[in-house]
Design an enzyme around this catalytic site. Structure first.
Site: not given
Length: 276
Positions: A71, A144, A96, A269, A173
């Site tokens: 990612d 998150r 991540r 992103c 997000h």
């Protein structure tokens, strides 16, 4: 209504090639490991975005991808940079977690002073949940980033932080539900139903003239976009945003990042802004 006169300013972005991009786990509703990624197509789509930034006069710095971190292409999540200061990320998911160190190492190797780079105490996922306007830092929470990260960012950057509660797991997000169109004018676009009632009221009070996205355009990740003050690079399938953006004087540029959408990300992103 006459469109507002617009102008772009040169930006500096950090991106990471999707050399090792894959969907091997699921940490958001967009990710389905049973759907294979066309890696050559993902790389071509990413290169088109990188090249478009450069053609518009922006600088793109590159982060070296790690084969153990599929990612990493979603570079926006690795840090928040404002006023030459870097607040690192602390990821919510173990898959991540190592990306945070890769980002901070890049900053230290590329001229940022040690006292300008902060390893965070609280969970935050960089520009995934922090959006910078001229007056505020808008800060997402709910899926998150920790609410405690908001106070940490305010103290570190010396900017007022406005907390916003996300309630729809598809918009996990802030950068999937809100985009800063013109930071100097505190101008944004967003999808109200991604937010709690109280946060919707805050957004309506702070940004009464915001561009409101439809459910269809939000579902195309149309708000996962990047604006340089004039050009707005956004997913090409968010067709309902193009005319409203033009009516406000912006120049929308549709991008195809369909392969990267399989990981739950699009234009923003893939793009971390290095604010001087």
């Amino acid at each position: 209504m006459r469109p507002t006169p617009r102008s772009s300013s040169p930006r500096r972005y950090l991106m990471c090639p999707p050399t090792h991009f894959a969907v091997t786990y699921s940490i958001n509703p967009w990710m389905d490991p049973t759907k294979p990624v066309d890696l050559p197509l993902a790389l071509a789509q990413w290169e088109d975005l990188r090249d478009r930034y450069r053609a518009l006069g922006h600088t793109v710095e590159l982060l070296t991808p790690d084969p153990a971190l599929p990612d990493m292409v979603f570079a926006a999540n690795g840090a928040t940079v404002l006023g030459g200061r870097v607040l690192g990320a602390k990821f919510a998911h173990a898959e991540r977690a190592a990306e945070a160190g890769a980002h901070l190492s890049w900053f230290r190797r590329n001229g940022w002073a040690e006292d300008a780079v902060r390893v965070p105490e609280h969970v935050n996922e960089g520009e995934g949940d922090f959006a910078v306007t001229g007056s505020w830092i808008l800060a997402g929470r709910g899926f998150r980033s920790s609410p405690l990260a908001h106070g940490e960012a305010q103290e570190f950057f010396g900017r007022p932080v406005i907390g916003l509660e996300l309630v729809d797991p598809r918009y996990y997000h802030l950068d999937t539900a809100l985009c800063v169109l013109d930071g100097t004018r505190d101008e944004i676009m967003y999808y109200p139903d991604a937010f709690s009632p109280g946060s919707r009221a805050v957004l309506a009070r702070l940004f009464p003239d915001a561009l409101i996205a439809t459910a269809a355009d939000a579902a195309a990740l149309g708000l996962n976009s990047v604006s340089d003050g004039l050009h707005v690079l956004l997913p090409q399938t968010a067709v309902g945003l193009f005319d409203p953006l033009r009516e406000r004087g912006f120049e929308p540029i549709g991008m195809d990042l369909g392969e990267l959408l399989k990981g739950g990300g699009s234009v923003k992103c893939c793009t971390q802004e290095l604010r001087p």
